[in-house]
Design a protein around this motif. Structure first.
Motif, mmCIF file in Angstrom:
data_model
loop_
_atom_site.group_PDB
_atom_site.id
_atom_site.type_symbol
_atom_site.label_atom_id
_atom_site.label_comp_id
_atom_site.label_asym_id
_atom_site.label_seq_id
_atom_site.Cartn_x
_atom_site.Cartn_y
_atom_site.Cartn_z
ATOM 1 N N HIS A 1 -1.750 124.278 29.865
ATOM 2 C CA HIS A 1 -2.752 125.281 30.249
ATOM 3 C C HIS A 1 -3.990 124.618 30.852
ATOM 4 C CE1 HIS A 1 -0.681 128.719 28.730
ATOM 5 N NE2 HIS A 1 -0.563 128.195 27.519
ATOM 6 N N GLU A 2 -4.154 123.322 30.625
ATOM 7 C CA GLU A 2 -5.319 122.596 31.130
ATOM 8 C C GLU A 2 -4.826 121.340 31.852
ATOM 9 O OE1 GLU A 2 -8.385 123.695 30.679
ATOM 10 O OE2 GLU A 2 -8.038 125.221 29.134
ATOM 11 N N LEU A 3 -5.705 120.811 32.695
ATOM 12 C CA LEU A 3 -5.341 119.564 33.388
ATOM 13 C C LEU A 3 -6.091 118.378 32.775
ATOM 14 C CD1 LEU A 3 -5.262 120.798 37.111
ATOM 15 C CD2 LEU A 3 -3.316 120.232 35.649
ATOM 16 N N ASP A 4 -6.329 118.449 31.445
ATOM 17 C CA ASP A 4 -7.125 117.404 30.789
ATOM 18 C C ASP A 4 -6.273 116.330 30.121
ATOM 19 O OD1 ASP A 4 -6.046 118.800 28.729
ATOM 20 O OD2 ASP A 4 -7.937 119.431 27.824
ATOM 21 N N HIS A 5 -4.974 116.405 30.271
ATOM 22 C CA HIS A 5 -4.045 115.401 29.725
ATOM 23 C C HIS A 5 -4.078 115.324 28.194
ATOM 24 C CE1 HIS A 5 -3.271 113.681 33.790
ATOM 25 N NE2 HIS A 5 -4.502 114.084 33.994
ATOM 26 N N GLY B 1 -2.910 118.071 26.210
ATOM 27 C CA GLY B 1 -2.037 119.096 25.640
ATOM 28 C C GLY B 1 -0.952 118.554 24.723
ATOM 29 N N LEU B 2 -0.234 117.554 25.187
ATOM 30 C CA LEU B 2 0.886 117.046 24.391
ATOM 31 C C LEU B 2 0.395 116.356 23.117
ATOM 32 C CD1 LEU B 2 3.924 116.677 24.105
ATOM 33 C CD2 LEU B 2 3.757 114.587 25.477
ATOM 34 N N GLN B 3 -0.709 115.621 23.233
ATOM 35 C CA GLN B 3 -1.240 114.938 22.045
ATOM 36 C C GLN B 3 -1.642 115.956 20.976
ATOM 37 O OE1 GLN B 3 -4.244 111.989 22.996
ATOM 38 N NE2 GLN B 3 -3.280 111.596 24.968
ATOM 39 N N GLN B 4 -2.282 117.044 21.420
ATOM 40 C CA GLN B 4 -2.682 118.085 20.464
ATOM 41 C C GLN B 4 -1.458 118.730 19.820
ATOM 42 O OE1 GLN B 4 -5.168 120.560 22.883
ATOM 43 N NE2 GLN B 4 -6.841 119.060 22.923
ATOM 44 N N LEU B 5 -0.432 118.918 20.650
ATOM 45 C CA LEU B 5 0.804 119.528 20.129
ATOM 46 C C LEU B 5 1.444 118.623 19.060
ATOM 47 C CD1 LEU B 5 1.830 122.208 21.295
ATOM 48 C CD2 LEU B 5 3.477 120.931 22.649
ATOM 49 N N ILE C 1 1.979 112.965 14.418
ATOM 50 C CA ILE C 1 1.076 111.813 14.510
ATOM 51 C C ILE C 1 -0.342 112.338 14.765
ATOM 52 C CG2 ILE C 1 0.705 109.532 15.580
ATOM 53 C CD1 ILE C 1 3.330 109.913 17.086
ATOM 54 N N HIS C 2 -1.343 111.648 14.200
ATOM 55 C CA HIS C 2 -2.729 112.014 14.504
ATOM 56 C C HIS C 2 -3.080 111.558 15.921
ATOM 57 C CE1 HIS C 2 -3.892 113.642 10.708
ATOM 58 N NE2 HIS C 2 -3.405 112.586 10.056
ATOM 59 N N ILE D 1 -2.466 108.004 18.200
ATOM 60 C CA ILE D 1 -1.938 107.927 19.576
ATOM 61 C C ILE D 1 -2.899 107.122 20.456
ATOM 62 C CG2 ILE D 1 -1.305 109.275 21.626
ATOM 63 C CD1 ILE D 1 -0.544 111.587 19.717
ATOM 64 N N HIS D 2 -4.190 107.388 20.292
ATOM 65 C CA HIS D 2 -5.175 106.660 21.104
ATOM 66 C C HIS D 2 -5.098 105.163 20.830
ATOM 67 C CE1 HIS D 2 -7.874 110.440 21.801
ATOM 68 N NE2 HIS D 2 -6.733 110.460 22.471
ATOM 69 N N ARG D 3 -4.913 104.812 19.529
ATOM 70 C CA ARG D 3 -4.819 103.378 19.188
ATOM 71 C C ARG D 3 -3.595 102.751 19.857
ATOM 72 N NH1 ARG D 3 -6.968 104.480 13.985
ATOM 73 N NH2 ARG D 3 -4.917 104.628 13.020
#
Lengths: 188, 286
Positions: free
Chosen positions: B60-64, B66-70, B77-78, B82-84
């Protein structure tokens, strides 16, 4: 009298009547009438029977041009036109994707009823919303660039452009006829 | 290359068929257009990403994000984890694949994510009354939104159209009752059909009109039209219109009819003559 009969077809508003009017040497027989369906909301008149134009280029030689009815109704008039046609041009407005469905339907109808050479004429190709020819070909069901009819850009108001499209169609017809003759020679 | 339009003109199913058959790569964005129907939820933008004609992600957004939040919402996974991981491993492949390679996600979890991201929301888009679409072939694929899985648009479109309740926007796009349909693929259909679609499929190529199929199967004609539209969108069949036996509503002026002689071959001299005749006209205009 040797006559080549060419059908000009396409969705409503693709420029069929204009195409014939632009190249015909006689005043075309115009059968435009007030549109009776949803077409009327954007095009006041549409062709109810067919347009007819003629190009005589010698004492006994002529091109006859027949425009199909504008409203999408495949009636007896189509049958008459197709049965006698040597080749046809499908005109499609490049900037009206809503017409691609009707164009595809016309193509399926023509392919099913007549195995005659054809060319796709793309009008309004300079419109900012025009689809690229490659994409229009896909939308019309021609998935392979190696197996699709010739596509030419046409400005139906410009005689040179219309004449160039006609030349392309005649060259396509000549090629098709030569292939048919070769095929017949091989078979016999 | 950008392709734009309204869904009422070129329906979502037709867009999907076009993108799949053209093996397109890029981003299809859909902006719902307010209609008179009541909508309590705000209308969201939709972005669907295609790679070589296959659907690979939807957001829904182009902020990259979406999948991480899902992934976090699912409790897999938190986001901070993922960022680490992304600091250690560059994102040069779909995020889902990267996390799988690092043992953070398994195949089943990826499939669940893909279903939630793509297979559930996209079919609902087929119910949109109106929307503005744009396909941008220059839009880079968002690796951060991709699981690494893909789905054929044909299957997604079939699922969406099966769910559709209000067919009003598609009524003028349905095949005509007196048309026939022919198969575009040899042998069995290359995708899963439901039982009623199978029953209609049995009549493809048998020169039976849609009305005839409806009679034979004891189904409403409109239902057969809808099924055939689904099969058309899936690229399985093509409509062949028939000659209408109904007279034209207007009475046309008598017209010159094609001469009665047959449309036999034309002589070489004729063809050369007509080309010579047209050439100066073409050059004059060009």
């Amino acid at each position: 009298m040797e006559i080549m009969r060419i059908v000009i077809t396409g969705p409503v508003g693709a420029g069929k009547s204009t195409f014939i009017r632009t190249i015909s040497e006689i005043e075309p027989v115009d059968t435009d009438r007030k549109a009776t369906d949803e077409v009327g909301s954007w095009k006041q008149k549409t062709t109810v029977a067919m347009d007819f134009g003629r190009l005589q280029f010698g004492p006994n030689v002529a091109l006859h041009l027949y425009g199909t009815p504008g409203q999408e109704r495949f009636d007896f008039m189509w049958e008459i036109l197709i049965r006698k046609a040597h080749a046809f041009i499908l005109l499609v407005s490049s900037h009206r994707p809503q017409d691609f469905r009707a164009a595809r339907r016309i193509l399926a109808f023509m392919r099913h009823r007549a195995k005659i050479p054809m060319v796709i004429g793309l009008s309004h190709a300079d419109n900012p919303n025009a689809w690229p020819p490659e994409d229009i070909a896909i939308a019309l069901g021609y998935l392979s660039p190696h197996n699709r009819p010739p596509m030419v850009q046409v400005n139906a108001l410009d005689q040179g452009s219309v004449a160039a499209a006609m030349m392309k169609l005649i060259e396509t017809y000549a090629k098709h006829q030569a292939e048919q003759l070769n095929w017949d020679a091989v078979r016999h | 290359m950008k392709i734009t339009g309204y869904l009422s003109e070129f329906s979502l199913g037709e867009i999907f068929r076009f993108l799949e058959q053209g093996q397109k790569t890029g981003c299809l964005s859909i902006k719902p257009v307010e209609t008179e129907t009541l909508s309590i939820a705000p209308l969201k933008h939709h972005y669907i990403f295609f790679r070589l004609g296959q659907i690979v992600a939807a957001t829904h957004e182009l902020d990259h994000q979406g999948l991480q939040q899902l992934i976090e919402q699912r409790g897999f996974i938190h986001v901070t984890t993922i960022h680490r991981l992304l600091k250690l491993y560059p994102l040069n492949q779909p995020l889902g694949l990267l996390l799988k390679t690092q043992g953070a996600l398994d195949s089943q979890q990826l499939q669940l994510l893909f279903k939630q991201q793509v297979l559930t929301p996209i079919p609902e888009l087929f119910s949109l009354a109106e929307g503005w679409f744009k396909f941008d072939a220059n839009h880079p694929l968002p690796l951060a939104e991709m699981t690494g899985l893909s789905a054929p648009p044909r299957d997604v479109a079939l699922a969406g159209l099966r769910l559709l309740r209000d067919w009003t926007p598609l009524m003028d796009k349905l095949p005509l009752p007196d048309s026939t349909v022919i198969s575009l693929s040899e042998g069995q259909p290359p995708c899963h059909l439901n039982s009623v679609e199978w029953r209609v499929w049995e009549y493809v190529d048998k020169t039976v009109t849609l009305e005839g199929i409806a009679q034979a199967l004891n189904l409403p004609v409109l239902e057969v039209q809808k099924i055939c539209f689904r099969l058309m969108v899936a690229g399985l069949v093509e409509e062949i219109p028939n000659i209408s036996i109904e007279p034209s509503p207007s009475s046309p002026t008598p017209l010159p009819q094609p001469a009665e002689e047959s449309s036999g071959s034309l002589s070489q001299s004729f063809l050369m003559g007509v080309l010579s005749f047209l050439k100066p006209k073409a050059m004059k205009g060009g």
